[in-house]
Design an enzyme around this catalytic site. Sequence first.
Site, mmCIF file in Angstrom:
data_model
loop_
_atom_site.group_PDB
_atom_site.id
_atom_site.type_symbol
_atom_site.label_atom_id
_atom_site.label_comp_id
_atom_site.label_asym_id
_atom_site.label_seq_id
_atom_site.Cartn_x
_atom_site.Cartn_y
_atom_site.Cartn_z
ATOM 1 N N ASP A 1 0.837 -1.208 0.000
ATOM 2 C CA ASP A 1 0.000 0.000 0.000
ATOM 3 C C ASP A 1 0.870 1.256 0.000
ATOM 4 O OD1 ASP A 1 0.901 -0.104 2.597
ATOM 5 O OD2 ASP A 1 -1.058 0.251 3.524
ATOM 6 N N LYS B 1 -1.119 -9.442 3.066
ATOM 7 C CA LYS B 1 -0.361 -8.928 4.205
ATOM 8 C C LYS B 1 -1.242 -7.953 4.967
ATOM 9 C CE LYS B 1 3.086 -5.725 3.808
ATOM 10 N NZ LYS B 1 2.561 -4.645 4.684
ATOM 11 N N GLU C 1 -1.245 -5.387 8.766
ATOM 12 C CA GLU C 1 -0.404 -4.805 9.812
ATOM 13 C C GLU C 1 -0.967 -5.055 11.205
ATOM 14 O OE1 GLU C 1 0.476 -0.679 8.992
ATOM 15 O OE2 GLU C 1 1.116 -1.125 6.933
ATOM 16 N N GLU D 1 9.413 -4.174 10.455
ATOM 17 C CA GLU D 1 9.783 -2.858 9.892
ATOM 18 C C GLU D 1 10.225 -1.888 10.989
ATOM 19 O OE1 GLU D 1 7.076 -1.105 7.073
ATOM 20 O OE2 GLU D 1 8.196 0.785 7.053
HETATM 21 O O1 KIV Z 1 3.503 -1.108 1.623
HETATM 22 C C1 KIV Z 1 4.635 -1.586 1.516
HETATM 23 O O2 KIV Z 1 5.329 -1.396 0.517
HETATM 24 C C2 KIV Z 1 5.122 -2.405 2.620
HETATM 25 C C3 KIV Z 1 6.542 -2.849 2.596
HETATM 26 C C4 KIV Z 1 7.479 -1.747 2.619
HETATM 27 C C5 KIV Z 1 6.826 -3.874 3.627
HETATM 28 O O3 KIV Z 1 4.393 -2.687 3.503
#
Ligand code: KIV
Length: 289
Positions: free
Chosen positions: A53, A122, A124, A191
Amino acid sequence: MSHSLTSNPARITVPKIIQKKLAGEKITSLTAYDYSFARIVDEAGVDIVLVGDSLGMVEHGHDSTLPVTMEEMLMHVKAVRRGVQSALLVADMPYGSYQINDEESLRNALRFVKEGGAEAVKLEGGSKRAETVKCLVRAEIPVMGHIGLTPQSLLSFGGYKVQGRTEEAGERIFEDALALENAGAFSIVLEGIPRELAERITRTVSIPTIGIGAGPDCDGQVLVIHDLLGLNRDHIPKFVRQYAALGDQAFQAICNYVQDVHNAKFPLDQESYHSEARHENRIHSIRNA
Ligand code: KIV
């Protein structure tokens, strides 16, 4: 060209990513947001292509990832899908797509798989996302966790600040990693955390850790492609290594083009098409020469 799991034995799958940790092999990951870069990243042999994102910032010009919508993400995931033949394709769940309830989270994650062709999603957050992760995993959707400096927590963090520097904060992130592993995540992005904490998490959990600003001891690394290629000409974070300066090169190339057009140096005759009559005249004069 097919990206089908069954027709391409070289395809990177979730079990292969987990296997890499067991074999002590480093995992590579990069973001991609469009077809052209997806092809390059995939052909270069990157294991995981993440449609992050972060596209809200580097592709859409927002100053955070918060405004990114499901529809925007889906459009980019579909384009990247057409460019990826071998890597594992992971779609990032945007802010608001998994915070309401598990039913909504599942519906959105399913859209990435069914409509976008993603092979994993993915999201968070650690302990507070454990139930959501379980729900998606129960529906056979592989989940990559993401903890530490989670950009979608911008408002509560009050900025993009390295997380887990104190013992207490580090312990909370460590517990988050364990919670994600127990919930069934197949990997975790770490991160913006101290190297020592990333090393401890990586040593403890059985699933691969993928670091970004988390030091060299993670099982793999991920970067935003604009940072790696030097396309982002603004602030460059400490953890980024620029492997090219494509932003400067692109700028120079475009300046040269503008100058050539102004000076009538582009296009030249050999860069132009000609009428049939002129083509035949030229052949005639070559034959008679
Ligand atoms: O949104 C993204 O690009 C990410 C990565 C940097 C891990 O979450």
